[in-house]
Design an enzyme around this catalytic site. Structure first.
Site, mmCIF file in Angstrom:
data_model
loop_
_atom_site.group_PDB
_atom_site.id
_atom_site.type_symbol
_atom_site.label_atom_id
_atom_site.label_comp_id
_atom_site.label_asym_id
_atom_site.label_seq_id
_atom_site.Cartn_x
_atom_site.Cartn_y
_atom_site.Cartn_z
ATOM 1 N N GLY A 266 13.931 25.424 -3.219
ATOM 2 C CA GLY A 266 15.011 26.279 -2.738
ATOM 3 C C GLY A 266 16.346 25.608 -2.919
ATOM 4 N N GLY A 268 20.683 25.617 -1.272
ATOM 5 C CA GLY A 268 21.607 26.041 -0.237
ATOM 6 C C GLY A 268 22.986 25.510 -0.502
ATOM 7 N N GLY A 271 22.987 21.651 -1.465
ATOM 8 C CA GLY A 271 22.206 21.073 -2.542
ATOM 9 C C GLY A 271 20.933 21.841 -2.827
ATOM 10 C CE LYS A 290 19.301 18.474 2.877
ATOM 11 N NZ LYS A 290 19.692 19.271 4.078
ATOM 12 C CG ASP A 387 23.298 26.588 10.257
ATOM 13 O OD1 ASP A 387 23.453 27.807 10.506
ATOM 14 O OD2 ASP A 387 23.110 26.155 9.110
ATOM 15 C CB SER A 390 14.330 32.553 11.503
ATOM 16 O OG SER A 390 15.062 33.348 10.578
ATOM 17 C CG ASN A 392 18.535 25.850 9.165
ATOM 18 O OD1 ASN A 392 18.225 25.743 7.979
ATOM 19 N ND2 ASN A 392 19.797 25.952 9.556
ATOM 20 C CG ASP A 405 20.389 22.522 7.095
ATOM 21 O OD1 ASP A 405 21.134 21.542 6.929
ATOM 22 O OD2 ASP A 405 20.479 23.558 6.415
#
Length: 536
Positions: A266, A268, A271, A290, A387, A390, A392, A405
């Protein structure tokens, strides 16, 4: 070469010196399709330099140069594309191609594509648009390009476990053999057996901003980040992994989705996340790597914050940090891999996963609350996550939730856990989860309470936190404005809910999202939540 026109509609020869805004529609459309496959347009947009760079000059190759677009800009484009069903590259060309007194040229675009190693797009421009020859590249890069080319030609859908603006870890599936060559399979097997050093490299000589190499290795020049970022990392107790090792076990940070034999999980704002395998004590261990966007202005603070927080704040319901890397061109954070992805993805039954039943949902909610409470209370000066959502909340192989996160976490002042901790003029996070006072720059632990209230509503309804096509786009408005009984909003996929538990959880969610003064702390929320779900 197909005919193109200049800005006045006249026929014109298209060369490397031509402005990108004059790319003909057929070329824009095909490039947009190519760059949408692996979200390559995001990579390009994130690399566009700003002043003092001007079109025609070489693209800076260092880690630190001013970028024209921030991660927030990229996210806005992604949201616009999702809303208007457009492709990101088209929107980027409209904005970048027409900005500035001197407009970017095709050569500038090619340089960016080459720097990002988006070779299929490079070859399309040079061969199909300019009628030239394919660009030369080394063998390994060519093989990766061929792999993607075959996948595209097979017209197979790109893995859709990517949620814009989040690190949403998808469920790993066995890669179809038809997508892998013998070479790739052999290389994956070899790479997965990479052993973790018993004595990881350590950060040394911060004043010189270099890394001390392992025995037998030359010193590697440290990326030109602020040396203060590295202070204290060596004493954090978190292992440092060599960038070269992480590069190897992620197949050179392969941006091919998992379904195509790559490693990308994934992406974001900060990164991209990759799946990797390493062997620790003779046992295979999956990790999520990450790789941070080096051009993002806040990357240094995020890097340091995550290491500082997770090295001290250890809890069953917080995502474990396995290590970090800062001896290469990009800084990386290494986490324990969560095989069941994010709560957001599981509620959406992404990748064909089974729906979570209501008892499992209540357990996940309770575990997530415990993780947040620990963050708020494990030391005198509470930490605000800022933050909670769901996406995270990640789930391990036993569906135990882990809050992750931590790049936006901030250390509050001493005093009670209900006081306002932070005043900031810049608000981050996801708006559908954000308390009203946060938009005024008032950030406290009660902001996390509000966000958790939205998560409770997601658990109950199975609905996303935001949906433009429903009445009451954000989930809170949708629930509060519903004219029917709350029980009618329950997700039927979760089975037959206990009506008393569901009703009380709706009430708790409403309390969590109340005015700040009446809103409880997460300590109180957890106490109420546990008494509700264990009342039977």
């Amino acid at each position: 070469m197909q005919a193109v026109t200049d800005g006045n509609g006249n026929n014109a020869a298209f060369t490397m010196a031509s402005e990108v805004r004059f790319l003909p529609p057929w070329a824009k459309s095909q490039l947009a399709h190519i760059l949408e496959v692996t979200h390559g347009w995001r990579e390009i947009m994130g690399r566009v330099p700003s002043m003092p760079w001007v079109p025609g000059e070489p693209i800076p190759e260092g880690l630190h140069y001013p970028r024209k677009y921030t991660s927030d800009d990229i996210q806005l484009v992604a949201e616009e594309c999702a809303r208007d069903r457009r492709e990101g590259f088209e929107v980027l060309l409209e904005e970048w191609g027409t900005s500035g007194r001197k407009r970017p040229t095709l050569q500038d675009l090619v340089n960016l594509l080459e720097q990002a190693k988006l070779y299929r797009a490079v070859d399309y421009l040079t061969v199909k648009v300019l009628n030239g020859e394919p660009q030369s590249r080394d063998q390994s890069e060519g093989e990766l390009f061929d792999e993607l080319e075959r996948a595209i030609q097979n017209d197979q859908r790109v893995h859709q476990d990517i949620v814009h603006g989040t690190f949403s870890v998808g469920v790993v599936k066995d890669t179809p053999d038809s997508l892998l060559t013998d070479r790739l399979s052999e290389r994956s097997a070899d790479d997965s057996r990479m052993q973790v050093n018993e004595e990881p490299t350590r950060v040394m000589d911060l004043s010189r901003n270099v890394l001390a190499a392992s025995p037998g290795r030359e010193e590697i020049q440290q990326p030109r980040f602020n040396a203060e970022v590295l202070e204290g990392l060596d004493s954090s107790g978190v292992p440092h992994f060599r960038y070269s090792m992480l590069k190897q076990i992620t197949q050179n940070f392969s941006d091919l989705p998992l379904d195509y034999g790559g490693n990308k999980l994934g992406e974001g704002a900060f990164g991209v996340v990759y799946l990797a395998k390493m062997y620790v004590g003779g046992k295979e261990k999956k990790v999520a790597v990450k790789k941070l966007n080096s051009g993002e202005a806040r990357v240094e603070q995020q890097f340091k914050t995550e290491i500082e927080i997770l090295s001290r704040c250890i809890h069953e319901n917080l995502l474990p940090l396995e290590g970090y890397s800062c001896d290469g061109p990009d800084w990386c954070l290494v986490y324990t891999y969560m095989s069941n992805g994010s709560l957001q993805d599981r509620l959406a039954c992404l990748s064909g996963t089974e729906p979570l039943d209501w008892t499992m949902r209540t357990r996940i909610g309770e575990g997530a609350a415990r993780g947040i409470v620990h963050l708020h209370t494990f030391q005198e000066r509470p930490l605000v996550h800022r933050d909670i959502k769901s996406a995270n909340i990640l789930l391990d192989d036993k569906l135990v939730p882990k809050v992750g996160d931590f790049g936006l976490v901030r250390l509050g002042g001493s005093g009670t856990h209900t006081r306002t901790l932070i005043k900031t003029t810049t608000v981050f996070g996801t708006s559908a989860y954000m308390a009203p006072e946060a938009f005024r720059g008032d950030i406290s632990v009660k902001m996390d309470t509000f966000s958790f209230g939205i998560v409770i509503l997601e658990l109950l309804t199975g609905l996303p936190s935001y949906d433009e096509e429903r009445e009451g786009c954000d989930l809170l408005s949708h629930v509060l404005e519903s004219e029917g009984e709350k029980s009618e909003l329950l997700d039927v996929r979760a089975g037959s809910w206990d009506p008393d538990i569901a009703s009380q959880l709706f009430d708790l969610a409403e309390l969590c999202t109340d005015d700040k003064r009446r809103r409880p702390t997460m300590v109180q929320v957890l106490e109420n939540y546990s008494s509700i779900v264990h009342s039977q």
